[in-house]
Design a protein around this motif. Structure first.
Motif, PDB file in Angstrom:
ATOM      1  N   CYS A 191      19.292  60.398  41.216  1.00  0.00           N
ATOM      2  CA  CYS A 191      18.869  59.812  42.412  1.00  0.00           C
ATOM      3  C   CYS A 191      17.754  60.954  43.327  1.00  0.00           C
ATOM      4  O   CYS A 191      16.592  60.476  43.664  1.00  0.00           O
ATOM      5  N   PHE A 192      18.191  62.064  43.496  1.00  0.00           N
ATOM      6  CA  PHE A 192      17.318  62.954  43.945  1.00  0.00           C
ATOM      7  C   PHE A 192      16.373  63.490  43.278  1.00  0.00           C
ATOM      8  O   PHE A 192      15.145  63.854  43.785  1.00  0.00           O
ATOM      9  N   ARG A 193      16.325  63.341  41.981  1.00  0.00           N
ATOM     10  CA  ARG A 193      15.068  63.656  41.035  1.00  0.00           C
ATOM     11  C   ARG A 193      14.191  62.412  41.238  1.00  0.00           C
ATOM     12  O   ARG A 193      13.028  62.715  41.527  1.00  0.00           O
ATOM     13  N   GLU A 194      14.510  61.232  41.361  1.00  0.00           N
ATOM     14  CA  GLU A 194      13.704  60.228  41.597  1.00  0.00           C
ATOM     15  C   GLU A 194      13.100  60.458  43.083  1.00  0.00           C
ATOM     16  O   GLU A 194      11.881  59.827  43.276  1.00  0.00           O
ATOM     17  N   VAL A 195      13.792  60.729  44.051  1.00  0.00           N
ATOM     18  CA  VAL A 195      13.110  61.054  45.200  1.00  0.00           C
ATOM     19  C   VAL A 195      11.955  61.750  45.162  1.00  0.00           C
ATOM     20  O   VAL A 195      10.949  61.837  46.132  1.00  0.00           O
ATOM     21  N   GLU A 196      12.340  63.004  44.618  1.00  0.00           N
ATOM     22  CA  GLU A 196      11.203  64.038  44.488  1.00  0.00           C
ATOM     23  C   GLU A 196      10.082  63.482  43.784  1.00  0.00           C
ATOM     24  O   GLU A 196       9.004  63.717  44.129  1.00  0.00           O
ATOM     25  N   GLU A 197      10.189  62.712  42.664  1.00  0.00           N
ATOM     26  CA  GLU A 197       9.261  62.043  41.922  1.00  0.00           C
ATOM     27  C   GLU A 197       8.565  61.064  42.911  1.00  0.00           C
ATOM     28  O   GLU A 197       7.035  61.037  42.660  1.00  0.00           O
TER      29      GLU A 197
END
Length: 163
Positions: free
Chosen positions: A64-70
């Motif tokens: 989830c937080f990888r996607e938010v950063e990307e």
């Protein structure tokens, strides 16, 4: 002594018969006015939370937080689980599980860098306006997340329980 009742070949065949389930995760990002950050993807109609599909070999929270950063260029501290939604027999998507995490509060004017390969735009949406952006079932889940933030609970539900 044999460790397993099935041979490796039999075990592989058995595992191939088990159902598969897609995993996705969304970040509940709020601003100082209590509005939620929603994004409009370019690959389907409507609005969603920032986040996305969990990749193979990845747990939902870091995914989830990888996607938010990307997607948004925001590096946020991963918060606690607020809600788990089991989507059952959802058409072409089949069965899925959607995790919704607290992503904290950021200033409304925090710079956002949209990943244009996936997103068209974003908006801050007041809780009372959610149904103008998302379907009633998703709006209800978002309201459940806001309640979970107040109460400390974790909500779990499935598509056969609510819209």
């Amino acid at each position: 002594m044999k460790d397993s009742y099935l041979s490796r070949e039999e075990l592989v065949k058995f595992i191939a018969t088990l159902p598969t389930r897609r995993l996705a995760a969304g970040a509940v990002i709020r601003n100082e006015h209590g509005e939620l950050l929603l994004v409009q993807p370019n690959y389907k109609d409507g609005w969603i939370l920032p986040g996305g599909t969990v990749e193979a070999g990845e747990a939902p929270k870091p995914g989830c937080f990888r996607e938010v950063e990307e997607e948004l260029g925001l590096r946020l501290a991963p918060g606690r689980l607020l809600l788990v939604f089991h989507g059952l027999a959802r058409g072409v998507w089949g069965d899925s599980t959607y995790y919704m995490y607290d992503a904290g509060v950021i200033a409304k004017n925090t710079p956002v860098t949209l990943q244009t390969e996936e997103l068209i735009t974003y908006e801050w949406v007041a809780p009372e306006q959610l149904q103008e952006y998302v379907n009633p079932g998703f709006a209800e889940r978002l309201h459940d997340c806001l309640r979970a933030l107040r109460t400390g609970e974790v909500v779990e539900m499935s598509s056969d329980e609510r819209p």
